[in-house]
Structures are given as C-alpha cells and as structure tokens.
Design a protein around this motif. Structure first.
Motif, PDB file in Angstrom:
ATOM      1  N   CYS A 127       0.802  -1.225   0.000  1.00  0.00           N
ATOM      2  CA  CYS A 127       0.000   0.000   0.000  1.00  0.00           C
ATOM      3  C   CYS A 127       0.836   1.278   0.000  1.00  0.00           C
ATOM      4  O   CYS A 127       0.337   2.336  -0.395  1.00  0.00           O
ATOM      5  CB  CYS A 127      -0.977  -0.020   1.168  1.00  0.00           C
ATOM      6  N   LEU A 128       2.091   1.206   0.410  1.00  0.00           N
ATOM      7  CA  LEU A 128       2.938   2.394   0.335  1.00  0.00           C
ATOM      8  C   LEU A 128       3.096   2.825  -1.125  1.00  0.00           C
ATOM      9  O   LEU A 128       3.249   4.005  -1.419  1.00  0.00           O
ATOM     10  CB  LEU A 128       4.311   2.145   0.976  1.00  0.00           C
ATOM     11  N   ASP A 129       3.000   1.872  -2.032  1.00  0.00           N
ATOM     12  CA  ASP A 129       3.100   2.154  -3.457  1.00  0.00           C
ATOM     13  C   ASP A 129       1.955   3.045  -3.938  1.00  0.00           C
ATOM     14  O   ASP A 129       2.083   3.731  -4.949  1.00  0.00           O
ATOM     15  CB  ASP A 129       3.115   0.836  -4.239  1.00  0.00           C
ATOM     16  N   TYR A 130       0.823   3.050  -3.230  1.00  0.00           N
ATOM     17  CA  TYR A 130      -0.380   3.737  -3.698  1.00  0.00           C
ATOM     18  C   TYR A 130      -0.697   5.023  -2.948  1.00  0.00           C
ATOM     19  O   TYR A 130      -1.572   5.769  -3.355  1.00  0.00           O
ATOM     20  CB  TYR A 130      -1.592   2.809  -3.583  1.00  0.00           C
ATOM     21  N   VAL A 131      -0.038   5.277  -1.832  1.00  0.00           N
ATOM     22  CA  VAL A 131      -0.457   6.373  -0.964  1.00  0.00           C
ATOM     23  C   VAL A 131      -0.340   7.734  -1.645  1.00  0.00           C
ATOM     24  O   VAL A 131      -1.216   8.593  -1.474  1.00  0.00           O
ATOM     25  CB  VAL A 131       0.275   6.324   0.398  1.00  0.00           C
ATOM     26  N   ALA A 132       0.681   7.953  -2.434  1.00  0.00           N
ATOM     27  CA  ALA A 132       0.823   9.248  -3.119  1.00  0.00           C
ATOM     28  C   ALA A 132      -0.290   9.430  -4.150  1.00  0.00           C
ATOM     29  O   ALA A 132      -0.858  10.527  -4.269  1.00  0.00           O
ATOM     30  CB  ALA A 132       2.199   9.365  -3.767  1.00  0.00           C
ATOM     31  N   ALA A 133      -0.599   8.387  -4.897  1.00  0.00           N
ATOM     32  CA  ALA A 133      -1.670   8.475  -5.900  1.00  0.00           C
ATOM     33  C   ALA A 133      -3.013   8.755  -5.239  1.00  0.00           C
ATOM     34  O   ALA A 133      -3.806   9.571  -5.736  1.00  0.00           O
ATOM     35  CB  ALA A 133      -1.727   7.196  -6.727  1.00  0.00           C
ATOM     36  N   GLU A 134      -3.283   8.088  -4.123  1.00  0.00           N
ATOM     37  CA  GLU A 134      -4.541   8.317  -3.409  1.00  0.00           C
ATOM     38  C   GLU A 134      -4.628   9.756  -2.918  1.00  0.00           C
ATOM     39  O   GLU A 134      -5.669  10.409  -3.042  1.00  0.00           O
ATOM     40  CB  GLU A 134      -4.664   7.346  -2.235  1.00  0.00           C
ATOM     41  N   ALA A 135      -3.539  10.254  -2.366  1.00  0.00           N
ATOM     42  CA  ALA A 135      -3.528  11.633  -1.874  1.00  0.00           C
ATOM     43  C   ALA A 135      -3.667  12.618  -3.030  1.00  0.00           C
ATOM     44  O   ALA A 135      -4.410  13.606  -2.928  1.00  0.00           O
ATOM     45  CB  ALA A 135      -2.245  11.905  -1.089  1.00  0.00           C
ATOM     46  N   PHE A 136      -2.973  12.359  -4.126  1.00  0.00           N
ATOM     47  CA  PHE A 136      -3.055  13.248  -5.291  1.00  0.00           C
ATOM     48  C   PHE A 136      -4.490  13.322  -5.796  1.00  0.00           C
ATOM     49  O   PHE A 136      -5.014  14.408  -6.071  1.00  0.00           O
ATOM     50  CB  PHE A 136      -2.111  12.764  -6.390  1.00  0.00           C
ATOM     51  N   ASP A 137      -5.144  12.171  -5.934  1.00  0.00           N
ATOM     52  CA  ASP A 137      -6.530  12.139  -6.390  1.00  0.00           C
ATOM     53  C   ASP A 137      -7.445  12.895  -5.427  1.00  0.00           C
ATOM     54  O   ASP A 137      -8.341  13.628  -5.856  1.00  0.00           O
ATOM     55  CB  ASP A 137      -7.017  10.699  -6.562  1.00  0.00           C
ATOM     56  N   ALA A 138      -7.211  12.743  -4.125  1.00  0.00           N
ATOM     57  CA  ALA A 138      -8.032  13.438  -3.129  1.00  0.00           C
ATOM     58  C   ALA A 138      -7.851  14.953  -3.223  1.00  0.00           C
ATOM     59  O   ALA A 138      -8.815  15.716  -3.121  1.00  0.00           O
ATOM     60  CB  ALA A 138      -7.690  12.952  -1.726  1.00  0.00           C
ATOM     61  N   GLY A 154       7.170  14.245 -17.773  1.00  0.00           N
ATOM     62  CA  GLY A 154       8.238  13.456 -18.369  1.00  0.00           C
ATOM     63  C   GLY A 154       8.922  12.517 -17.392  1.00  0.00           C
ATOM     64  O   GLY A 154      10.070  12.119 -17.596  1.00  0.00           O
ATOM     65  N   ILE A 155       8.211  12.157 -16.314  1.00  0.00           N
ATOM     66  CA  ILE A 155       8.763  11.270 -15.286  1.00  0.00           C
ATOM     67  C   ILE A 155       8.241   9.864 -15.530  1.00  0.00           C
ATOM     68  O   ILE A 155       7.033   9.646 -15.621  1.00  0.00           O
ATOM     69  CB  ILE A 155       8.369  11.751 -13.874  1.00  0.00           C
ATOM     70  N   ASP A 156       9.157   8.914 -15.658  1.00  0.00           N
ATOM     71  CA  ASP A 156       8.795   7.512 -15.859  1.00  0.00           C
ATOM     72  C   ASP A 156       8.261   6.949 -14.553  1.00  0.00           C
ATOM     73  O   ASP A 156       8.915   7.052 -13.511  1.00  0.00           O
ATOM     74  CB  ASP A 156      10.023   6.722 -16.321  1.00  0.00           C
ATOM     75  N   MET A 157       7.069   6.373 -14.596  1.00  0.00           N
ATOM     76  CA  MET A 157       6.453   5.810 -13.394  1.00  0.00           C
ATOM     77  C   MET A 157       6.812   4.334 -13.295  1.00  0.00           C
ATOM     78  O   MET A 157       6.260   3.502 -14.009  1.00  0.00           O
ATOM     79  CB  MET A 157       4.944   5.994 -13.418  1.00  0.00           C
ATOM     80  N   SER A 158       7.757   4.020 -12.438  1.00  0.00           N
ATOM     81  CA  SER A 158       8.167   2.631 -12.218  1.00  0.00           C
ATOM     82  C   SER A 158       6.983   1.838 -11.678  1.00  0.00           C
ATOM     83  O   SER A 158       6.201   2.336 -10.875  1.00  0.00           O
ATOM     84  CB  SER A 158       9.301   2.573 -11.203  1.00  0.00           C
ATOM     85  N   CYS A 159       6.876   0.593 -12.123  1.00  0.00           N
ATOM     86  CA  CYS A 159       5.777  -0.232 -11.617  1.00  0.00           C
ATOM     87  C   CYS A 159       6.162  -1.695 -11.435  1.00  0.00           C
ATOM     88  O   CYS A 159       5.325  -2.521 -11.092  1.00  0.00           O
ATOM     89  CB  CYS A 159       4.554  -0.106 -12.508  1.00  0.00           C
ATOM     90  N   SER A 160       7.432  -2.018 -11.630  1.00  0.00           N
ATOM     91  CA  SER A 160       7.896  -3.381 -11.382  1.00  0.00           C
ATOM     92  C   SER A 160       9.411  -3.352 -11.205  1.00  0.00           C
ATOM     93  O   SER A 160      10.072  -2.402 -11.619  1.00  0.00           O
ATOM     94  CB  SER A 160       7.504  -4.316 -12.529  1.00  0.00           C
ATOM     95  N   PRO A 161       9.949  -4.404 -10.588  1.00  0.00           N
ATOM     96  CA  PRO A 161      11.392  -4.428 -10.350  1.00  0.00           C
ATOM     97  C   PRO A 161      12.197  -4.411 -11.647  1.00  0.00           C
ATOM     98  O   PRO A 161      11.787  -4.992 -12.647  1.00  0.00           O
ATOM     99  CB  PRO A 161      11.615  -5.758  -9.613  1.00  0.00           C
TER     100      PRO A 161
END
Length: 194
Positions: A127-138, A154-161
């Motif tokens: 869930c730490l992976d999602y907290v910024a997105a949740e806050a941004f949406d709010a 222009g920032i690459d959003m990492s989503c896997s190792p």
C-alpha cells in the motif's frame, strides 16, 4: 518535496505506529495537506529510495527470508517494506543486503516458521506504493491524476522491479553462504543445491 522532507514523513509515521495501515493513514493525512507538486515530490523521493534496494542481491535476500519464493510483485512490495523501515535501515541494507540479518523485524521472522506467518508478518508494504496516488486524487479530484501528472512532467512511473547487479541462484548453498552468510544461516532453504 526533497529527500529530507520525505524521510521526515516516513519516519514520523513509523515512530507514531507499528501498524502499517495506521502508518499509511498518517502518511495520507500528511500528503492531502500538501500541494500536488509536493505529492509528486513525495512519489519521486519514494521511487528513488525504493530503487536503492532494487538489486539482484536484495532479491536473493528477500527469497531467503521468504523461504525461496519471491515473485516480481512480492519483491516489488518487499522494496517498499524496506523503505518503511526508515532511512538508516535502507541505507545500511542497500550497501549490504546481508545486514537485513541485524534488523529486528527480520530476526523475529527467523523464529517463526513460514507456515505460521500471518499477513502482518510478510515483509511487504504494497500500500505504500499507492499512498501518493490516493492523496493526489483526493487533493485534485482527479482519477489516476498522479500518473497523468508524472507523464506530463516526463517522469517515468516505475511499476515493477528492474534489478541491477548480477543475478545468481539463491538455492546454490555455497553461493548463498558466500554472498549472504548471515541470512543463509538464519533462513536455510530446503533442497539447496550443493
């Protein structure tokens, strides 16, 4: 938001609660009081911190701790768990993954058979992976707004190792003992190759 601000938020939440869900609530509460730019800054700091432990050596350490099983997703969430342990721990184990053997949370797991771990024992913090997105949406009222803002910036959003370093076979007992001696002793794998 800079690295100092980021780590202050992570470590404040850690000081205030041992419960990962409560820590996420604390982080979310802090982030929703920030600007969208600061939330983007939190995400970039988080991704930069996580990337420090995105190595094959760390993946092997996670495999040892998790009894030889660590998928792409579970390693990704393991990285966030390490970030959640705080800046000093992350810095130490990024430099020497075998130093995980000194971390109280890992030492405790060595005393519990994997079959007896409950969900709270698993070394992951998805869930730490999602907290910024949740806050941004709010804050913005947008859905998937953080991802769009990162793309626009222009920032690459990492989503896997994407581990760095050299991959090696953690079930090779001699190699595991050479590379991760303390973790190998704490978490011996069944059926290891000689």
């Amino acid at each position: 938001m800079n690295d100092e601000d980021f780590w202050a938020l992570i470590e404040d939440a850690r000081r205030r609660s041992d419960d990962p869900d409560r820590r996420l609530d604390l982080l979310r509460d802090q982030l929703v009081s920030r600007t969208p730019a600061e939330i983007i800054g939190f995400w970039t700091c988080l991704d930069r911190a996580r990337a420090k432990v995105d190595t094959w050596e760390m993946w092997s350490a996670a495999e040892l701790i998790c009894d030889g099983w660590c998928s792409d997703d579970s390693f990704w969430y393991f990285q966030f768990w390490v970030v959640g342990l705080g800046r000093a721990v992350l810095t130490k184990v990024a430099a020497e993954p075998d130093a995980l053997a000194e971390i109280p949370e890992v030492r405790r797991l060595a005393d519990i058979p994997l079959s007896e771990w409950d969900d709270g024992d698993v070394p992951e913090w998805e869930c730490l992976d999602y907290v910024a997105a949740e806050a941004f949406d709010a804050v913005t009222g947008e859905t998937d707004g953080l991802e769009a803002a990162l793309v626009a910036a222009g920032i690459d959003m990492s989503c896997s190792p994407e581990p760095t370093g050299e991959a090696w076979e953690v079930r090779d007992k001699a190699e595991a003992e050479r590379r991760l001696p303390r973790l190998s002793a704490m978490f011996p794998l069944e059926g290891e190759a000689a």
